[in-house]
Design a protein around this motif. Sequence first.
Motif, PDB file in Angstrom:
ATOM      1  N   ALA A   1       1.914   2.894  -1.067  1.00  0.00           N
ATOM      2  CA  ALA A   1       1.871   1.965   0.255  1.00  0.00           C
ATOM      3  C   ALA A   1       0.544   1.278   0.204  1.00  0.00           C
ATOM      4  O   ALA A   1       0.154   0.369   1.097  1.00  0.00           O
ATOM      5  N   GLY A   2      -0.286   2.273   0.521  1.00  0.00           N
ATOM      6  CA  GLY A   2      -1.939   2.764  -0.157  1.00  0.00           C
ATOM      7  C   GLY A   2      -2.400   1.172  -1.326  1.00  0.00           C
ATOM      8  O   GLY A   2      -3.236   0.815  -0.714  1.00  0.00           O
ATOM      9  N   LEU A   3      -1.984   1.563  -1.909  1.00  0.00           N
ATOM     10  CA  LEU A   3      -2.762   0.695  -3.411  1.00  0.00           C
ATOM     11  C   LEU A   3      -1.960  -0.562  -2.554  1.00  0.00           C
ATOM     12  O   LEU A   3      -2.832  -1.259  -3.118  1.00  0.00           O
ATOM     13  N   SER A   4      -0.969  -0.423  -2.611  1.00  0.00           N
ATOM     14  CA  SER A   4      -0.318  -1.635  -2.179  1.00  0.00           C
ATOM     15  C   SER A   4      -0.690  -2.917  -1.047  1.00  0.00           C
ATOM     16  O   SER A   4      -0.595  -4.100  -1.895  1.00  0.00           O
TER      17      SER A   4
ATOM     18  N   VAL B   1      -2.341   3.246 -11.269  1.00  0.00           N
ATOM     19  CA  VAL B   1      -2.154   2.096 -10.290  1.00  0.00           C
ATOM     20  C   VAL B   1      -0.970   1.196 -10.346  1.00  0.00           C
ATOM     21  O   VAL B   1      -0.183   0.517  -9.489  1.00  0.00           O
ATOM     22  N   ALA B   2      -1.114   0.815 -11.853  1.00  0.00           N
ATOM     23  CA  ALA B   2      -0.091  -0.015 -12.628  1.00  0.00           C
ATOM     24  C   ALA B   2       1.452   0.405 -11.982  1.00  0.00           C
ATOM     25  O   ALA B   2       2.272  -0.196 -12.591  1.00  0.00           O
ATOM     26  N   VAL B   3       1.334   1.074 -11.879  1.00  0.00           N
ATOM     27  CA  VAL B   3       3.185   1.540 -12.568  1.00  0.00           C
ATOM     28  C   VAL B   3       3.339   1.376 -10.707  1.00  0.00           C
ATOM     29  O   VAL B   3       4.945   1.455 -11.161  1.00  0.00           O
ATOM     30  N   HIS B   4       3.651   1.197  -9.822  1.00  0.00           N
ATOM     31  CA  HIS B   4       4.005   0.967  -8.377  1.00  0.00           C
ATOM     32  C   HIS B   4       4.441  -0.482  -8.661  1.00  0.00           C
ATOM     33  O   HIS B   4       3.495  -1.587  -8.822  1.00  0.00           O
ATOM     34  N   PRO B   5       5.610  -0.364  -8.117  1.00  0.00           N
ATOM     35  CA  PRO B   5       6.731  -1.898  -7.988  1.00  0.00           C
ATOM     36  C   PRO B   5       4.776  -2.919  -7.131  1.00  0.00           C
ATOM     37  O   PRO B   5       5.807  -4.216  -7.443  1.00  0.00           O
TER      38      PRO B   5
END
Length: 233
Positions: free
Chosen positions: A66-69, A111-115
């Motif tokens: 959530a934070g990264l998105s 970080v790139a794993v998160h849809p």
Amino acid sequence: MLEPAAPSPAVRGIRIAIDGPAASGKGTVARAVATALGYLYIDTGAMYRALGLAARRAGLRVDDAAGLSSLASGLPLDFAWDGQRARVMLGEEDVSVAIREPEIGAMASAVAVHPQVRAELVRRQQLLAARGRVVVDGRDIGTVVLPDAELKLYLDASLSERARRRHEEFQAKGERVALAEVEAEIRDRDAQDSGRATGPLQVAPGAVLLDTTGLGIDEVVQRVLRLAQRAGA
Ligand code: DC
């Protein structure tokens, strides 16, 4: 603000998607091909790297989806042309050099794993590419970002050759890293990039596979330019 625009039928040109594993030479090839054709080069890895850098500075954990998105949605990311090369800008700061650190490559992959993160960066990449006459490189360009690109390529090389090339780059910059360490880092990153559920690294349907092991950069660039011409560039 970037507005999506349909490619004008009067402007002849194609979209070239280049995917491949870490240190496969795709960035060097993509930049040279774009320069030769007078196309825009879009380095999508730099976008994930800039997010990785911003996340580290913000003290975000790589599993904080959530934070990264939310960081990705507000990221003041831009490419600026300095007359010679594209600079990667985070707001007013030129982060082109900072994002090339090995730890940032690893952060980028994590970080790139998160849809949700991918959805935001893919959206920005599609906007940038919407005018056509682009060379875009990354991991999911032919599969997700531009599945209908006129030319799709998958660049590969053996792990030992890729490690040797990356090691030479570090040495040229005066950075002392052991070859075995570079090879291990590339192996881990490939495993993470190929193994994730969303937008994994894979050969796109219809992509031309180029194994660059033992080939010089110029030879690869010439081959890609011939393919591009055949595809309508
Ligand atoms: O191409 P590169 O090494 O600069 O990319 C850094 C990381 O960013 C890579 O290990 C995975 C991620 N990436 C991605 O997931 N999708 C892309 N289209 C480009 C890069």
